[in-house]
Design a protein around this motif. Structure first.
Motif, PDB file in Angstrom:
ATOM      1  N   ARG A  77       0.827  -1.207   0.000  1.00 44.20           N
ATOM      2  CA  ARG A  77       0.000   0.000   0.000  1.00 44.20           C
ATOM      3  C   ARG A  77       0.858   1.252   0.000  1.00 44.20           C
ATOM      4  N   ARG A  78       1.953   1.249   0.759  1.00 44.54           N
ATOM      5  CA  ARG A  78       2.776   2.467   0.815  1.00 44.54           C
ATOM      6  C   ARG A  78       3.378   2.800  -0.547  1.00 44.54           C
ATOM      7  N   ILE A  79       3.733   1.781  -1.333  1.00 43.06           N
ATOM      8  CA  ILE A  79       4.278   2.039  -2.670  1.00 43.06           C
ATOM      9  C   ILE A  79       3.174   2.554  -3.590  1.00 43.06           C
ATOM     10  N   ARG A  80       2.011   1.966  -3.487  1.00 41.08           N
ATOM     11  CA  ARG A  80       0.888   2.428  -4.303  1.00 41.08           C
ATOM     12  C   ARG A  80       0.541   3.878  -3.969  1.00 41.08           C
ATOM     13  N   MET A  81       0.535   4.209  -2.672  1.00 44.65           N
ATOM     14  CA  MET A  81       0.250   5.589  -2.277  1.00 44.65           C
ATOM     15  C   MET A  81       1.376   6.537  -2.688  1.00 44.65           C
TER      16      MET A  81
ATOM     17  N   HIS B 258       0.714   7.386  -6.201  1.00 43.48           N
ATOM     18  CA  HIS B 258      -0.377   8.374  -6.279  1.00 43.48           C
ATOM     19  C   HIS B 258       0.127   9.756  -5.892  1.00 43.48           C
ATOM     20  N   TYR B 259       0.874   9.806  -4.798  1.00 41.40           N
ATOM     21  CA  TYR B 259       1.366  11.079  -4.265  1.00 41.40           C
ATOM     22  C   TYR B 259       2.202  11.828  -5.309  1.00 41.40           C
ATOM     23  N   HIS B 260       3.039  11.093  -6.017  1.00 44.85           N
ATOM     24  CA  HIS B 260       3.942  11.716  -6.996  1.00 44.85           C
ATOM     25  C   HIS B 260       3.428  11.599  -8.432  1.00 44.85           C
ATOM     26  N   LYS B 261       2.178  11.152  -8.577  1.00 46.92           N
ATOM     27  CA  LYS B 261       1.532  11.046  -9.890  1.00 46.92           C
ATOM     28  C   LYS B 261       2.360  10.194 -10.854  1.00 46.92           C
ATOM     29  N   LEU B 262       2.813   9.044 -10.355  1.00 44.50           N
ATOM     30  CA  LEU B 262       3.594   8.114 -11.173  1.00 44.50           C
ATOM     31  C   LEU B 262       2.661   7.088 -11.797  1.00 44.50           C
ATOM     32  N   ASP B 263       2.885   6.799 -13.050  1.00 45.66           N
ATOM     33  CA  ASP B 263       2.130   5.738 -13.716  1.00 45.66           C
ATOM     34  C   ASP B 263       2.808   4.415 -13.345  1.00 45.66           C
TER      35      ASP B 263
ATOM     36  N   VAL C  67       5.455  14.295  14.899  1.00 46.17           N
ATOM     37  CA  VAL C  67       5.049  15.696  14.927  1.00 46.17           C
ATOM     38  C   VAL C  67       6.170  16.633  14.461  1.00 46.17           C
ATOM     39  N   LYS C  68       7.353  16.100  14.256  1.00 46.84           N
ATOM     40  CA  LYS C  68       8.504  16.929  13.891  1.00 46.84           C
ATOM     41  C   LYS C  68       8.437  17.321  12.417  1.00 46.84           C
ATOM     42  N   ASP C  69       8.798  18.566  12.137  1.00 49.16           N
ATOM     43  CA  ASP C  69       8.763  19.058  10.757  1.00 49.16           C
ATOM     44  C   ASP C  69       9.611  18.201   9.829  1.00 49.16           C
ATOM     45  N   VAL C  70      10.776  17.785  10.281  1.00 46.28           N
ATOM     46  CA  VAL C  70      11.669  16.996   9.431  1.00 46.28           C
ATOM     47  C   VAL C  70      11.041  15.639   9.096  1.00 46.28           C
ATOM     48  N   PHE C  71      10.204  15.115   9.970  1.00 48.63           N
ATOM     49  CA  PHE C  71       9.455  13.883   9.687  1.00 48.63           C
ATOM     50  C   PHE C  71       8.383  14.175   8.639  1.00 48.63           C
ATOM     51  N   LEU C  72       7.645  15.238   8.850  1.00 45.41           N
ATOM     52  CA  LEU C  72       6.513  15.569   7.979  1.00 45.41           C
ATOM     53  C   LEU C  72       6.938  16.063   6.605  1.00 45.41           C
ATOM     54  N   GLU C  73       8.218  16.411   6.434  1.00 49.75           N
ATOM     55  CA  GLU C  73       8.722  16.861   5.126  1.00 49.75           C
ATOM     56  C   GLU C  73       8.911  15.703   4.152  1.00 49.75           C
ATOM     57  N   SER C  74       8.927  14.485   4.640  1.00 49.04           N
ATOM     58  CA  SER C  74       9.147  13.323   3.780  1.00 49.04           C
ATOM     59  C   SER C  74       7.820  12.669   3.422  1.00 49.04           C
ATOM     60  N   SER C  75       7.480  12.691   2.149  1.00 52.74           N
ATOM     61  CA  SER C  75       6.228  12.062   1.716  1.00 52.74           C
ATOM     62  C   SER C  75       6.232  10.572   2.042  1.00 52.74           C
ATOM     63  N   TYR C  76       7.370   9.908   1.849  1.00 51.57           N
ATOM     64  CA  TYR C  76       7.406   8.464   2.074  1.00 51.57           C
ATOM     65  C   TYR C  76       7.281   8.118   3.557  1.00 51.57           C
TER      66      TYR C  76
ATOM     67  N   ASN D 146      -6.118  12.250   4.373  1.00 50.25           N
ATOM     68  CA  ASN D 146      -6.435  12.882   3.086  1.00 50.25           C
ATOM     69  C   ASN D 146      -5.261  12.811   2.106  1.00 50.25           C
ATOM     70  N   LEU D 147      -4.245  12.021   2.430  1.00 49.99           N
ATOM     71  CA  LEU D 147      -3.119  11.852   1.495  1.00 49.99           C
ATOM     72  C   LEU D 147      -3.615  11.280   0.172  1.00 49.99           C
ATOM     73  N   PRO D 148      -2.962  11.652  -0.932  1.00 48.66           N
ATOM     74  CA  PRO D 148      -3.346  11.055  -2.219  1.00 48.66           C
ATOM     75  C   PRO D 148      -3.224   9.530  -2.171  1.00 48.66           C
ATOM     76  N   GLY D 149      -4.229   8.861  -2.680  1.00 44.88           N
ATOM     77  CA  GLY D 149      -4.195   7.403  -2.771  1.00 44.88           C
ATOM     78  C   GLY D 149      -4.789   6.671  -1.588  1.00 44.88           C
ATOM     79  N   VAL D 150      -5.148   7.387  -0.519  1.00 46.25           N
ATOM     80  CA  VAL D 150      -5.709   6.705   0.658  1.00 46.25           C
ATOM     81  C   VAL D 150      -6.963   5.928   0.286  1.00 46.25           C
ATOM     82  N   THR D 151      -7.895   6.577  -0.378  1.00 50.76           N
ATOM     83  CA  THR D 151      -9.157   5.937  -0.732  1.00 50.76           C
ATOM     84  C   THR D 151      -8.950   4.805  -1.727  1.00 50.76           C
ATOM     85  N   GLN D 152      -8.125   5.036  -2.746  1.00 50.99           N
ATOM     86  CA  GLN D 152      -7.920   4.033  -3.792  1.00 50.99           C
ATOM     87  C   GLN D 152      -7.202   2.782  -3.280  1.00 50.99           C
ATOM     88  N   THR D 153      -6.475   2.897  -2.185  1.00 51.10           N
ATOM     89  CA  THR D 153      -5.690   1.748  -1.680  1.00 51.10           C
ATOM     90  C   THR D 153      -6.230   1.199  -0.366  1.00 51.10           C
TER      91      THR D 153
END
Length: 193
Positions: free
Chosen positions: A13-17, A20-25, A137-146, A181-188
Motif C-alpha cells: 500500500r505504501r508504494i501504491r500511495m 499516487h502522491y507523486h503522480k507516477l504511472d 510531529v517533527k517538521d523533518v518527519f513531515l517533510e518526507s512524503s514516504y 487525506n493523502l493522495p491514494g488513501v481511498t484508492q488503496t
C-alpha cells in the motif's frame, strides 16, 4: 515498471500511495500469495517470497524500501535524509513485529503467552509506537512524503486488523486522522479489497 502486491499489505500500500502522491504511472497487480498461480509468480520474481516486488524489464526489486529508492532515482524525486531514513527503519521494525504476531495468531498461537519471541515482539511494538508518537510531529518527519505514507499505512493497518489499542498514543492518532487525506488513501484502502 510493474508493481505486484496484496491489497491488504501495508508495504504494498505504501508504494501504491507513493505512486499516487507523486503522480507516477505504476501498473499494479494484486496477488493472492496463497493461490498456486499467484504464489508461483511471486516466487519467480522474489526469492524472499514476500510482497511487494517491482519488475522493470529483467530487473526485480524485492523490498518496499528499495522500490521507493528505485522510483525516487528513476523519477528524480527528493531523497530522504539520513535522519528520515532512520525513522523509516523504526516504522519497518514496528510493522515487521506486527506481521510476525499476526502470522502467529493466524497459526493459532497465543501471542500473550510469556514466551521469549512473543515478549520481544510485544516489547518492540510498544516501545516503537511510543517513539514514533514523539517523532511524527517533527517538521523533518513531515517533510518526507514516504515517511508520512509509511507511518499512515502502518497505523491504518493496525486499526484495520485490530492489532493494538492506540488510545495512549495521542500524536499517532492525530497523525492518522490528519494524513487520511493523502493522495491514494481511498484508492488503496484495504477495507475495499
Amino acid at each position: 515498471m510493474h508493481l505486484y502486491g496484496s491489497d491488504t499489505s501495508p508495504y504494498a500500500r505504501r508504494i501504491r500511495m507513493f505512486a499516487h502522491y507523486h503522480k507516477l504511472d505504476l501498473p499494479y497487480t494484486c496477488l493472492d500469495i496463497f493461490a498456486q498461480d499467484d504464489r508461483q509468480t511471486m516466487v519467480e520474481h522474489n526469492p524472499t517470497r514476500k510482497i511487494p516486488f517491482l519488475t522493470d524489464g529483467e530487473l526485480n526489486i524485492a523490498d518496499s524500501g528499495l522500490i521507493m529508492r528505485y522510483l525516487t532515482e528513476q523519477k528524480q524525486l527528493n531523497e530522504m535524509t539520513w535522519w528520515q531514513a532512520n525513522q523509516l527503519v523504526q516504522i519497518d521494525a514496528c510493522n515487521d513485529s506486527f506481521v510476525e504476531l499476526l502470522i502467529c495468531k493466524r497459526s493459532e498461537f497465543d501471542t500473550s503467552e510469556d514466551r521469549l519471541f512473543f515478549n520481544l515482539q510485544n516489547e518492540r511494538v510498544t516501545a516503537l509506537l511510543g517513539y514514533l508518537n514523539e517523532q511524527c510531529v517533527k517538521d523533518v518527519f513531515l517533510e518526507s512524503s514516504y515517511l508520512k505514507i509509511s507511518l499512515y499505512c502502518l497505523l491504518d493497518w493496525i486499526l484495520f486488523r485490530d492489532l493494538y489499542d492506540l488510545q495512549n498514543f495521542d500524536e499517532l492518532l492525530a497523525f492518522h486522522q490528519t494524513q487520511s487525506n493523502l493522495p491514494g488513501v481511498t484508492q488503496t484502502d484495504p477495507r475495499h479489497s
